[in-house]
Design a protein around this motif. Sequence first.
Motif, PDB file in Angstrom:
ATOM      1  N   ILE A  12       0.837  -1.196   0.000  1.00 41.52           N
ATOM      2  CA  ILE A  12       0.000   0.000   0.000  1.00 41.52           C
ATOM      3  C   ILE A  12       0.875   1.251   0.000  1.00 41.52           C
ATOM      4  N   ALA A  13       1.960   1.221   0.771  1.00 43.67           N
ATOM      5  CA  ALA A  13       2.837   2.384   0.881  1.00 43.67           C
ATOM      6  C   ALA A  13       3.415   2.790  -0.467  1.00 43.67           C
ATOM      7  N   VAL A  14       3.771   1.817  -1.300  1.00 42.56           N
ATOM      8  CA  VAL A  14       4.312   2.143  -2.630  1.00 42.56           C
ATOM      9  C   VAL A  14       3.320   3.016  -3.403  1.00 42.56           C
ATOM     10  N   SER A  15       2.037   2.677  -3.322  1.00 44.86           N
ATOM     11  CA  SER A  15       1.017   3.468  -4.015  1.00 44.86           C
ATOM     12  C   SER A  15       0.840   4.838  -3.378  1.00 44.86           C
ATOM     13  N   VAL A  16       0.931   4.891  -2.053  1.00 46.37           N
ATOM     14  CA  VAL A  16       0.783   6.177  -1.370  1.00 46.37           C
ATOM     15  C   VAL A  16       1.907   7.123  -1.786  1.00 46.37           C
ATOM     16  N   TYR A  17       3.137   6.616  -1.844  1.00 45.52           N
ATOM     17  CA  TYR A  17       4.268   7.456  -2.241  1.00 45.52           C
ATOM     18  C   TYR A  17       4.067   8.047  -3.636  1.00 45.52           C
ATOM     19  N   ARG A  18       3.413   7.304  -4.509  1.00 45.22           N
ATOM     20  CA  ARG A  18       3.214   7.778  -5.882  1.00 45.22           C
ATOM     21  C   ARG A  18       2.046   8.750  -5.996  1.00 45.22           C
ATOM     22  N   ASP A  19       1.224   8.804  -4.975  1.00 42.52           N
ATOM     23  CA  ASP A  19       0.016   9.627  -5.020  1.00 42.52           C
ATOM     24  C   ASP A  19       0.388  11.111  -4.987  1.00 42.52           C
ATOM     25  N   PRO A  20      -0.156  11.920  -5.884  1.00 40.43           N
ATOM     26  CA  PRO A  20       0.178  13.354  -5.875  1.00 40.43           C
ATOM     27  C   PRO A  20      -0.251  14.067  -4.598  1.00 40.43           C
ATOM     28  N   ASP A  21      -1.154  13.458  -3.828  1.00 38.10           N
ATOM     29  CA  ASP A  21      -1.580  14.079  -2.570  1.00 38.10           C
ATOM     30  C   ASP A  21      -0.708  13.680  -1.386  1.00 38.10           C
ATOM     31  N   TYR A  22       0.300  12.853  -1.631  1.00 38.98           N
ATOM     32  CA  TYR A  22       1.278  12.558  -0.580  1.00 38.98           C
ATOM     33  C   TYR A  22       2.169  13.789  -0.412  1.00 38.98           C
ATOM     34  N   VAL A  23       2.331  14.238   0.826  1.00 42.83           N
ATOM     35  CA  VAL A  23       3.066  15.472   1.103  1.00 42.83           C
ATOM     36  C   VAL A  23       4.287  15.149   1.965  1.00 42.83           C
ATOM     37  N   ASP A  24       5.467  15.538   1.485  1.00 44.90           N
ATOM     38  CA  ASP A  24       6.676  15.419   2.294  1.00 44.90           C
ATOM     39  C   ASP A  24       7.215  16.825   2.525  1.00 44.90           C
ATOM     40  N   ASP A  25       6.520  17.583   3.351  1.00 40.59           N
ATOM     41  CA  ASP A  25       6.960  18.927   3.707  1.00 40.59           C
ATOM     42  C   ASP A  25       7.840  18.812   4.945  1.00 40.59           C
ATOM     43  N   PRO A  26       9.138  19.086   4.828  1.00 41.10           N
ATOM     44  CA  PRO A  26      10.041  18.844   5.967  1.00 41.10           C
ATOM     45  C   PRO A  26       9.643  19.587   7.236  1.00 41.10           C
TER      46      PRO A  26
END
Length: 516
Positions: free
Chosen positions: A43-57
Amino acid sequence: MVWLSSSALSQAQAPNTNSGSLPSLGESSDLSVLKERRIGDRIAVSVYRDPDYVDDPVLVDYVQGIWQPLMAAARARGELNAELDERFAWEMFLVRDRSVNAFALPGGYFGLHLGLIGTVSNVDELAAVLGHELTHVTQRHIARLMTQQSRQTPLVIAAMILGVLAAGKNAEVGNAAIVGGQAALAQNQLNFSRDMEREADRIGFGVMTDAGFESRGVASMFEKLQQASRLNDNGAFPYLRSHPLNTQRIAEAQSRVQLAASEAPQPTAQKELAQSQSRVLHAMMAARARVLAAPGVDGLRSMLAEAQRRPLPLAAPQTPASADNVRDVGTLYAAALASMQLRDFAGARTFMGALRPFAVGVPRASDALDLLAIEIDLQAGTPAALASSARFASASNRAEVLVLARALLASQRAPEVSGKLQTWVTANPRDAQAWQLLATAYGNQGQAVRAIRAEAESRAAQLDYPAALDRLKAAQAMMRSNPASADFVEGSIIDTRARQLESLIKEQALQEKVDR
């Protein structure tokens, strides 16, 4: 529902009516720890690819400042055993969604909507929600639920979960992923029982208070949810559908809070100061979450209008954490960030200047404003005055390291960046964004092979092993075709990593056959 991802997921949910008895805490599950982790990884692999996944430091660091004490408290209380601690991911995803929601996924992955961060009033309310979600995983609720309600294989379970996640965004995609009666089956499987909710309430409360957060955060969060429930929930609170309230849960929560308040010692001056500083920082981070949740141009302009209606402070506030001042902090921070996104850099700097007095004597808030100032300079294409070599060399938190790295790259100081980031990724090999910035730094220095290897590690950090292997093979091909680009040490690392990834990919393929 146990997990929700992305904006429209609320449409795929319904309150759980299962009131069956809960297995005891010591009861084993047919779903092993390793199987649950594999489901979570898929599931995580798909989440990482999702444009709504946010990695704001900046936001990630803020959430980690809450999450890590909760994890430590769960370990100290014995809620998190050594096997789960070692084998599960314990990773938090931020999701660009304005709705109020948090969710647990299999294998120790968690999701947190920006809308929740932007809605809670203080760090204690956020800790109450995260402590609850953490408990769902430490008590193996997901595995126990699947054992009770289904004998589906791990691969099918992962596919069904992904189908529900997809349905939240696009009904046609979701229907293609989960067809016919399987959709209803998936929905039923992803609902917690009432007993599980009560267990997560009870244990989660102990975890968050042992972690140093105020018990009143539970009471005020329940009040927010109860009010939304009375208003029949217009969709902004999907958390209510995954964690439905009832009078028993509310009464038990109120009882725990009252007991904790009666037993709590009088707060010291030091604790009151820490709480005051926490409120200022939270106001900034909640505002950041609201802006990054993509409210659209009209939403950004409304944030500016709200700030413009407030008189700017002329001197440092005497009571920085008063209710009015905390609102001003959030309003001004949102306006500064919104102005930056609208490319009104002069306006952004004006709001920044108005914010500075609120951060006097609040180190973490002052640091957050420094990072915002650097971001504004970066977006404006001007040198970031606060991005000094000395500050970068001494930076120890992720937000500072990555924001300063971007600023120094923009100033053509790639050697400084690569040196620092090389050390950082050695200690934090799962930091995909750091690896990507390191790739840029190497590329700017003409070190193509190293740049490609860093790109590969960035893909591997997000569990996309085939893509990572492709990049490593590209680096190997470059070294063969251009021996001058070859670096013996780097080449040896690339060859070793390629073999490791090939082994991982083969192992995954074999395991998928077993799981079918």
